[in-house]
Design an enzyme around this catalytic site. Sequence first.
Site, PDB file in Angstrom:
ATOM      1  N   GLU A 265       0.825  -1.217   0.000  1.00  0.00           N
ATOM      2  CA  GLU A 265       0.000   0.000   0.000  1.00  0.00           C
ATOM      3  C   GLU A 265       0.855   1.261   0.000  1.00  0.00           C
ATOM      4  O   GLU A 265       0.615   2.202   0.761  1.00  0.00           O
ATOM      5  CB  GLU A 265      -0.975  -0.024   1.189  1.00  0.00           C
ATOM      6  CG  GLU A 265      -1.902  -1.233   1.148  1.00  0.00           C
ATOM      7  CD  GLU A 265      -2.940  -1.268   2.259  1.00  0.00           C
ATOM      8  OE1 GLU A 265      -2.705  -0.680   3.322  1.00  0.00           O
ATOM      9  OE2 GLU A 265      -3.990  -1.897   2.040  1.00  0.00           O
ATOM     10  N   ASP A 344      -8.374  -8.957   4.256  1.00  0.00           N
ATOM     11  CA  ASP A 344      -8.149  -7.799   5.114  1.00  0.00           C
ATOM     12  C   ASP A 344      -9.199  -7.686   6.219  1.00  0.00           C
ATOM     13  O   ASP A 344     -10.017  -6.772   6.185  1.00  0.00           O
ATOM     14  CB  ASP A 344      -8.154  -6.532   4.237  1.00  0.00           C
ATOM     15  CG  ASP A 344      -7.600  -5.333   4.970  1.00  0.00           C
ATOM     16  OD1 ASP A 344      -7.085  -5.508   6.077  1.00  0.00           O
ATOM     17  OD2 ASP A 344      -7.689  -4.219   4.414  1.00  0.00           O
ATOM     18  N   GLU A 372     -12.423  -2.007  12.201  1.00  0.00           N
ATOM     19  CA  GLU A 372     -12.487  -1.333  10.902  1.00  0.00           C
ATOM     20  C   GLU A 372     -13.667  -1.798  10.054  1.00  0.00           C
ATOM     21  O   GLU A 372     -14.430  -0.981   9.541  1.00  0.00           O
ATOM     22  CB  GLU A 372     -11.170  -1.571  10.151  1.00  0.00           C
ATOM     23  CG  GLU A 372     -11.167  -0.985   8.756  1.00  0.00           C
ATOM     24  CD  GLU A 372      -9.820  -1.121   8.050  1.00  0.00           C
ATOM     25  OE1 GLU A 372      -8.880  -1.682   8.647  1.00  0.00           O
ATOM     26  OE2 GLU A 372      -9.725  -0.654   6.894  1.00  0.00           O
TER      27      GLU A 372
HETATM   28  O1  GCW Z   1      -6.958  -2.883   6.770  1.00  0.00           O
HETATM   29  C1  GCW Z   1      -6.126  -2.122   5.958  1.00  0.00           C
HETATM   30  C2  GCW Z   1      -6.414  -0.733   6.374  1.00  0.00           C
HETATM   31  C3  GCW Z   1      -5.232   0.206   6.330  1.00  0.00           C
HETATM   32  C4  GCW Z   1      -4.066  -0.474   7.040  1.00  0.00           C
HETATM   33  C5  GCW Z   1      -3.737  -1.748   6.293  1.00  0.00           C
HETATM   34  C6  GCW Z   1      -2.613  -2.540   6.949  1.00  0.00           C
HETATM   35  C7  GCW Z   1      -2.355   0.510   8.392  1.00  0.00           C
HETATM   36  O2  GCW Z   1      -7.490  -0.251   5.615  1.00  0.00           O
HETATM   37  O3  GCW Z   1      -5.601   1.393   6.959  1.00  0.00           O
HETATM   38  O4  GCW Z   1      -2.938   0.359   7.133  1.00  0.00           O
HETATM   39  O5  GCW Z   1      -4.850  -2.590   6.252  1.00  0.00           O
HETATM   40  O6  GCW Z   1      -2.930  -3.489   7.654  1.00  0.00           O
HETATM   41  O7  GCW Z   1      -1.461  -2.226   6.764  1.00  0.00           O
END
Ligand code: GCW
Length: 655
Positions: A265, A344, A372
Amino acid sequence: MTGPNTIDPAWLPDAALRGIGSRRVTVEGEGPLVDTLRAEVAHAQDKFATSPTDGHVAFRLDAEADTGPEGFTLTRSGGRTTVTAAATAGLLYGYFQVVRLGAAAFTDAPEQTHRPALSRRMLNHWDNIDVHPVMGQVERGYAGGSLFWDDGRPRGDLGRVRAYARLLAACGINAVCVNNVNVHATEARLLTDRIDEVAAIATEFRAYGISVHLSVSFAAPVVLGGLSTADPLDDGVRDWWRTAADRVYAHIPDFGGFVVKADSEGQPGPFAYGRSHADGANLIADALAPHGGTVHWRAFVYNHTQDWRDRSTDRARAAYDHFAPLDGRFRDNAVLQVKHGPMDFQTREPVSPVIGALPRTRVAVELQATQEYTGQQRHVCALAPMWAEVLGFRPEGDDGPTVGGLAGSGGLVAVSNAGADPYWTRHPLAQFNLYAFGRLAWQPDAKPQQLLDEWIELTFDPEETIDPERLRSGLHAVLRDSWATYEKYTAPLGVGFMVQPGHHYGPSVDGYEYSPWGTYHFADRDGIGVDRSRATGTGYAAQYSKPWSQTYETPESCPDELLLFFHHVPYGHVLHSGTTVIQHIYDTHFEGVEEAEAAQRVWASLADLVAPARHARVAELYEEQLNSAREWRDHVNSYFLRKSGIPDAGGRRIH
Ligand code: GCW
């Protein structure tokens, strides 16, 4: 948002200390953790000095005791309760066990020895020093600002950090990484000229046996050191990391190590130099090794800029494809930190095939306590049942080890759900997620129901409540199945996402459907789901060992709750439950909202049993939860009615 006037004591209200505070207590031994224990005992006795009870509690060190570095033995007989441990951490954990047992700590019982199943039980904070324009101060934080920094500076009064450390030790957590894995410019400097801020935080945590860790940027040699490269095989880069680690340990001799999110990311990583993630992790591991530190290297590596038209790329495959071939190439002090599912932190995912695929690599499993995708601490969603399922999963089938067992090599990690809110977690009932995480990290086969009882008894003082049994059954009714309820009114059958892009709160069925993030459901007029079979799909199912590779391969053998994660099926496909996919979608969405409404009514009925501020906060959040749950129900049901044209057999109102 309503709230209390003082910081909520969570699972350590003074009332929970009555048993120990009213007895004669002796503490043997020396050292910082024994000092903490003595201060705890003094505090408890101060509160209950006026109600002395017969009986004696003794804490003793015995170098010969077979308790390991953190365990303890508890004996209870004839009015005498004794905690014996080989090391001082065990005495402190024994103290909190005595608190947890309440009156039962002082009645005769067979001797018990408790040792943590996992030696690293860690929280990751995604805290920034600065307030980030999009993410706020705490990335995916739903409980106010950071506990560590305020307004770009360290909090002057670290008393709150000390109180946090105490809560964490009381549920068994022994490591905290204090800053976000997405390391921005300001936070990068915690490694160098702002290390004093980390040292001050470490002082508070140390008193409770908790080591402090830091997220670092792989590009630190460039962005902080002014080098022209961060290539892991470059000698200058290796020297830079060694010096950086030496300096950290000069400030914090018991520092735990670094956490790294690389090539993920947008974070920098070894791919830029044509190097592998083993090269990257080993570079950092080597810098930490002389000091006994560990690098937690995250396996969350995937292409977040994929073309949604490209059906051959499957994000679920990415971590395994990147890391399984590297097994055996990581240093002993490098831990591969793997999210529990392949995507995720969705409400429902299969267990990541990476967890069982690297037998010669230390693996830590990462959970997400911060909600989240599970209601952002506005919805009640008790995650212990999900985590217990993950930890009990056996990647190689019935004869193989559990995920909890495999995590023994590297630890269990959760992204913290705590912040500066006076209830710590904003939703007072989300405190249970933090508590349950710590307890499951200590004992991965603990039963969620039992943990819920423990948490209730500690948090809600039975002797101050007029009807403890009604309170207990009410809290069970609102929490016990709340994950299942949440799952019912959100994305169905393991398909995931369907959330609003960016902030991830609330429904948007096609929110990520034509995006670069690799999170699709492929719904059309005939059916829905992602074909991840080996025979006709992306091949993800084949990343599992037997029997799971076979179980997941066909819609007939795949469990219902994961059907759409693994298969694209027609709406008329009949589930094992006997209902069709489309009817399941309608039924569960109506049911989920009804269950949430019922929970709201139960909460209302507890008004006379719960402190008014806490009751009001939860009641207020239930209003939001119900509005949001109805949105979810109506978006999802309307979407699928319109796509499929198949009416609800129940003839209910769909828009
Ligand atoms: O779940 C996703 C999130 C990001 C997060 C990423 C990760 C810290 O949307 O905000 O970044 O995973 O785990 O690195």
